[in-house]
Design a protein around this motif. Structure first.
Motif, PDB file in Angstrom:
ATOM      1  N   ASN A   5       0.819  -1.222   0.000  1.00  0.00           N
ATOM      2  CA  ASN A   5       0.000   0.000   0.000  1.00  0.00           C
ATOM      3  C   ASN A   5       0.844   1.260   0.000  1.00  0.00           C
ATOM      4  N   ILE A   6       1.963   1.227   0.722  1.00  0.00           N
ATOM      5  CA  ILE A   6       2.805   2.439   0.771  1.00  0.00           C
ATOM      6  C   ILE A   6       3.420   2.684  -0.614  1.00  0.00           C
ATOM      7  N   ARG A   7       3.811   1.612  -1.292  1.00  0.00           N
ATOM      8  CA  ARG A   7       4.348   1.783  -2.650  1.00  0.00           C
ATOM      9  C   ARG A   7       3.296   2.430  -3.551  1.00  0.00           C
ATOM     10  N   GLN A   8       2.048   1.991  -3.403  1.00  0.00           N
ATOM     11  CA  GLN A   8       0.955   2.605  -4.173  1.00  0.00           C
ATOM     12  C   GLN A   8       0.826   4.082  -3.814  1.00  0.00           C
ATOM     13  N   ASP A   9       1.028   4.400  -2.542  1.00  0.00           N
ATOM     14  CA  ASP A   9       0.917   5.804  -2.104  1.00  0.00           C
ATOM     15  C   ASP A   9       1.972   6.674  -2.789  1.00  0.00           C
TER      16      ASP A   9
END
Ligand code: SF4
Length: 611
Positions: free
Chosen positions: A272-276
């Motif tokens: 999710n952080i990579r997506q952020d």
């Protein structure tokens, strides 16, 4: 373009932030170049403001004071920054001992490890509070001025319905979080996990800051071969200060810092952080300043409240807004079970409490509030208020404490964030309505940072005699807790203090009501308010109640609220004699106003309910 951690966590709030940031020319120098001294200074000053506000929030100042200018408080003293720096250094020293001295940490960004990584032309960067690197591994340590209770207390229900801790103890002052195997995951566990990974929750924001750093480092090429571990370092809420000093400064053992290992949680959050990161890049590329839905991401009344809050919330009316409805955080349900949150209504264009469809106003309290707003007529339950007043015993001692919720304990027996009392004020009302602002006033003020607690307790016990008179406070949880702490610190005063404790009555409850007390008084029907007025705007704080009953005001005082009072006390040591004398006078006037205000509210209340 350079994007710092602070900018990143703002850009990820919503799609509009980037556009407003650009349009309103909020480009910090940091975005242009963060390698030169000026840019570093600017990033440091942004971070310092953020840290001071975070400290104030942990000191519960955001809940106690309702002064709209509360967020400016952080700007008024550098003392808060000194405290934050001290916490970071204590954590750094502890980590250094553990990892054999190979740790990069220190006061200011220049002494910290910078991590940066480029994605699609954007240079993301952060500074790590304490960084350890060996041939095989890297440890990222983030220091937060919060306490270990926030982690220790989180529980979920396992498959047998038994409560289990989310974080497991690794020693006296460290915790570890491990993701449960799929077969053991319950609904209750999922709920708690969601909270931990929610970047807008009170605890999730700390974890998200660490996750940004962990993700940034793990995306770097040279990190691939190394094991990366991530930790939060916070204050140990169970640490009790021994009372040892070196050169008059408190000497803390390493146990004051509590380590929380979150590596497994970081790995869980990584996708999710990579997506952020990609979302942020898209937002910066689009620079869209059009309005978006408002919500928790705006972080109203929080130390991270969005700097564009006023722009985006300009439609919220100043009076009777939906934000004044008590218990609004539970949402609003209609009879068929449909539920809407405050922000659901706001995003539908309903921002006044008076516009909420009737069917969604099911709570009795909210019905009373709305009726009062509509009719502009104050609501009273005179019978109940009269009963509270009839039960009072004279003389009444109107009591108020001023305290400093010190993040680092200062005196023997104190724990982090204990409310260290430095002042009290008492007005003695000998017979109903008879109390002179000056002649019937007593008080105590510690005029330096030495330990005056025993003196203060002695004086308190001298003034409040064993005569059965009521001890009146406003919001009794605070004073009761302080008196219990005094009993613990100074057992020889226990009897007298216990007597004071048993005589406490809370003026706030006369107005706000209390089901338990009122049922003892013989009232069968459950009621939720005994008084309400449009001017309260959902709050029963003494500052809101005062103008409803008297002409007294805090506006003409130099010190206007509890936060300003403790900040002035904190600055004592930097003052010359003249400044100190003036400050002492201001502190006495402020605390005196609090107790005289109680007397005046009671006096005028008597006039109304016995009319
Ligand atoms: S106030 Fe809310 S909607 Fe507006 S920019 Fe900030 S986070 Fe976005």
């Amino acid at each position: 373009m350079n994007i710092s951690k602070t900018l990143f966590v703002n850009l990820i709030r919503c799609e509009r932030y980037s556009g407003l940031h650009e349009t309103l020319n909020f480009h910090e120098r940091a975005i242009i170049s963060f390698e030169d001294d000026e840019s570093l200074k600017e990033i440091q000053s942004q971070l310092n403001e953020e840290k001071k506000l975070a400290l104030l929030e942990n000191m519960k100042m955001f809940e106690i004071d309702e002064d709209p200018a509360k967020q400016d408080l952080s700007l008024k003293t550098e003392k808060l920054m000194e405290i934050y720096n001290q916490i970071e250094l204590l954590a750094g020293k502890k980590i250094q001992k553990k990892y054999d001295g190979k740790v990069i940490y220190g006061k200011g960004l220049k002494n910290q490890k910078k991590i940066s990584h480029k994605i699609e032309g954007y240079n993301f960067f952060t500074f790590v509070d304490a960084f350890y690197e060996s041939e095989k591994s890297v440890n990222i340590h983030e220091v937060k001025a919060t306490t270990s209770n926030k982690f220790l207390d989180i529980e979920y229900k396992n498959k047998n319905g038994k409560k289990e801790k989310m974080f497991k103890k690794k020693g006296d002052s460290s915790l570890c979080f491990n993701i449960l195997p799929k077969s053991e995951i319950t609904e209750s566990y999922k709920k708690k996990l969601n909270k931990l990974t929610d970047k807008f929750s009170k605890i999730g924001r700390y974890i998200y800051d660490l996750a940004f750093q962990y993700c940034l480092y793990s995306m770097k090429k040279d990190s691939k071969e190394k094991e990366i571990r991530a930790y939060l370092n916070v204050l140990n809420s169970r640490f009790v200060f021994s009372g040892d000093y070196i050169n008059s400064l408190p000497k803390y053992s390493d146990d004051i810092i509590f380590e929380v290992e979150l590596t497994e949680l970081m790995d869980y959050m990584m996708p999710n952080i990579r997506q952020d990161f990609l979302k942020v890049i898209e937002r910066v590329n689009n620079n869209n300043a059009s309005p978006v839905k408002l919500g928790r991401h705006c972080m109203k009344n929080d130390h991270r409240e969005c700097k564009f809050y006023k722009i985006c919330h300009k439609e919220i009316p100043e009076k009777n807004s939906i934000f004044t409805l008590i218990d609004r955080h539970h949402g609003f349900k209609n009879k068929s079970g449909e539920k809407k949150s405050v922000y659901d209504f706001i995003n539908e264009g309903i921002s006044s409490a008076l516009e909420i469809p009737d069917q969604f106003v099911q709570r009795e309290r909210n019905r009373v509030q709305i009726e009062v707003m509509k009719t502009k007529t104050k609501y009273f339950d005179k019978n109940r208020i009269r009963k509270y007043i009839d039960n009072l015993k004279y003389p009444i001692y109107h009591l108020d404490f001023e305290s400093f919720p010190s993040p680092l304990p200062r005196f023997k027996g104190e724990k982090p964030y204990d409310q260290s009392v430095f002042q009290f004020s008492i007005h003695i009302e000998k017979t109903p309505g008879n109390c002179d602002i000056l002649l019937d006033h007593k008080g105590y003020l510690a005029t330096n940072h030495h330990d005056h607690r025993e003196d203060l307790v002695k004086e308190l016990c001298n003034i409040i005699r064993k005569d059965q008179g009521s001890v009146m406070v406003y919001h009794k949880q605070f004073e009761e807790k302080r008196i219990k702490e005094f009993m613990n610190y100074f057992p020889s005063y226990s009897d007298k203090l216990k007597d004071i404790l048993n005589r406490i009555v809370d003026l706030k409850l006369f107005l706000k009501g209390n089901i338990e007390l009122e049922s003892k008084m013989g009232f069968q029907e459950k009621k939720l308010f005994n008084f309400y007025s449009p001017g309260l705007e959902g709050s029963f704080s003494i500052k809101k109640i005062l103008p409803e009953f008297t002409d007294l005001s805090y506006e003409n005082l130099e010190i206007k609220n509890g936060s300003e009072a403790f900040i002035k006390y904190l600055e004592f040591e930097n003052m010359n004699d003249k400044e100190k004398k003036v400050t002492e006078k201001n502190l006495i006037e402020y605390c005196r106003q609090d107790t005289y205000a109680m007397h005046m509210i009671l006096k005028n209340l008597r006039g109304i309910v016995y009319d």
